[in-house]
Design a protein around this motif. Structure first.
Motif, short mmCIF file in Angstrom:
data_model
loop_
_atom_site.label_atom_id
_atom_site.label_comp_id
_atom_site.label_asym_id
_atom_site.label_seq_id
_atom_site.Cartn_x
_atom_site.Cartn_y
_atom_site.Cartn_z
N ARG A 120 -39.78 -7.82 -3.09
CA ARG A 120 -39.07 -6.67 -3.65
C ARG A 120 -39.78 -6.13 -4.89
N HIS A 121 -40.23 -7.05 -5.74
CA HIS A 121 -40.87 -6.65 -6.99
C HIS A 121 -42.18 -5.91 -6.71
N ILE A 122 -42.97 -6.43 -5.79
CA ILE A 122 -44.23 -5.77 -5.44
C ILE A 122 -43.96 -4.38 -4.86
N ALA A 123 -42.95 -4.27 -4.00
CA ALA A 123 -42.61 -2.98 -3.42
C ALA A 123 -42.18 -1.99 -4.50
N ASP A 124 -41.37 -2.46 -5.45
CA ASP A 124 -40.91 -1.59 -6.54
C ASP A 124 -42.08 -1.14 -7.41
N MET A 125 -42.97 -2.06 -7.73
CA MET A 125 -44.11 -1.71 -8.56
C MET A 125 -45.07 -0.77 -7.84
N ALA A 126 -45.24 -0.98 -6.53
CA ALA A 126 -46.11 -0.11 -5.74
C ALA A 126 -45.56 1.31 -5.69
N SER A 127 -44.23 1.42 -5.60
CA SER A 127 -43.62 2.75 -5.54
C SER A 127 -43.80 3.51 -6.86
N GLU A 128 -44.03 2.78 -7.93
CA GLU A 128 -44.26 3.39 -9.24
C GLU A 128 -45.75 3.52 -9.55
#
Length: 241
Positions: A120-128
Motif C-alpha cells: 500500500r505504501h509503495i502504491a501511495d508513494m508511486a501515485s505521488e
C-alpha cells in the motif's frame, strides 16, 4: 637532548631524566621552557592497587544495576507493545519488526511492517511520484522510518529511565545483547495467537539519526533473526525486491 628530555617527561621516566646532564636541563629552561612545568609535569598521582580495584568494582556495580533494570523494563515493554501492534495486523503478514533508537541510545520504540502495508505504501508513494525505481522500493521496505505500524510505541517508561542515566551510549553493546535476548526469549505463542509466525519475521535494531544505522542493523539482525533469512537481509540493498 631537548627531545630526549621531553620524551622522558611524557613517559614519566625518572631514570632517563637523571641521565640527562643538568647543564642541558638548565639550558632548556632558560631557552623558553617552563621551569614549573619541567618540575611538575611528570608528577602524577599514583593510585594504589586497592583504589584501582575499588573504582573498577564500583563502575561494574553501577553498570550491572543499570543493565539489570534495563532488561526488566525492555522485557515488559517489548511484549506489551508488540502484542498491541500484532492485534492491529492480525489479518496481514508481518515480515519485519525493528527496535528503533537514536544515536545516543536514550529513546526506544518499536516499528513493524507487513507485506500488505508495504504494498500500500509503495502504491501511495508511486501515485505521488515519490517511488519510481527499485532502489526507492527497497528503502520503503527496510527503512525503519517508513514502517507503517508502531507510531504509538515509544517505550516511554524506558526512555525516561535512559534519559536519567549519564552517558547511556557506553552501555550500547550490552543493551543490544539484552534486546536480542528479550526478542529470542519471547515465546512463539505471542505471535501465533495473532496469526503470525515468529520464525518468518526479521528482527533488528536501527538508529533513526545516524549514518551507522545500517551497520547496527547488520550486526543486530544476526543476534535475533532466524539464520535462514540473515544472508538475504545483509544483501538487501544489492538486489531488487
Amino acid at each position: 637532548m631537548k627531545q630526549q628530555f621531553i620524551t622522558a617527561l611524557e613517559q614519566n621516566n625518572r631514570e632517563l631524566i637523571r641521565q640527562i646532564p643538568k647543564g642541558d636541563l638548565h639550558n632548556h629552561i632558560t631557552r623558553g621552557g617552563n621551569k614549573d612545568s619541567c618540575l611538575h609535569s611528570h608528577t602524577h598521582r599514583h593510585y594504589s592497587i586497592s583504589e584501582v580495584i575499588r573504582n573498577r568494582t564500583k563502575r561494574r556495580v553501577i553498570m550491572n544495576a543499570f543493565l539489570t533494570e534495563f532488561e526488566q523494563r525492555i522485557r515488559e515493554g517489548f511484549v506489551a507493545d508488540l502484542e498491541a501492534i500484532l492485534a492491529e495486523v492480525v489479518h496481514e503478514k508481518v515480515y519485519v519488526c525493528a527496535v528503533g533508537t537514536d544515536s545516543d541510545f536514550v529513546t526506544l520504540f518499536l516499528a513493524v511492517n507487513t507485506e500488505q502495508s508495504l504494498a500500500r505504501h509503495i502504491a501511495d508513494m508511486a501515485s505521488e511520484g515519490l517511488c519510481d525505481d527499485a532502489e526507492t522500493e527497497l528503502y520503503y521496505k527496510w527503512g525503519i522510518s517508513e514502517f507503517q505500524y508502531g507510531e504509538h510505541s515509544h517505550f516511554n517508561h524506558i526512555s525516561r529511565f535512559l534519559y536519567a542515566e549519564d552517558n547511556v551510549y557506553q552501555y550500547k553493546d550490552e543493551m543490544v545483547k539484552i534486546i536480542a535476548k528479550v526478542v529470542n526469549e519471547t515465546k512463539d505463542d505471542v505471535f501465533t495467537k495473532y496469526n503470525q509466525t515468529k520464525e518468518d519475521i526479521i528482527f533488528f535494531i536501527s538508529m533513526t539519526d545516524d549514518e551507522l544505522a545500517e551497520e547496527l542493523e547488520n550486526e543486530s539482525v544476526a543476534l535475533m533473526t532466524n539464520p535462514e533469512w540473515v544472508p538475504d537481509f545483509l544483501a538487501r540493498y544489492d538486489a531488487e525486491i
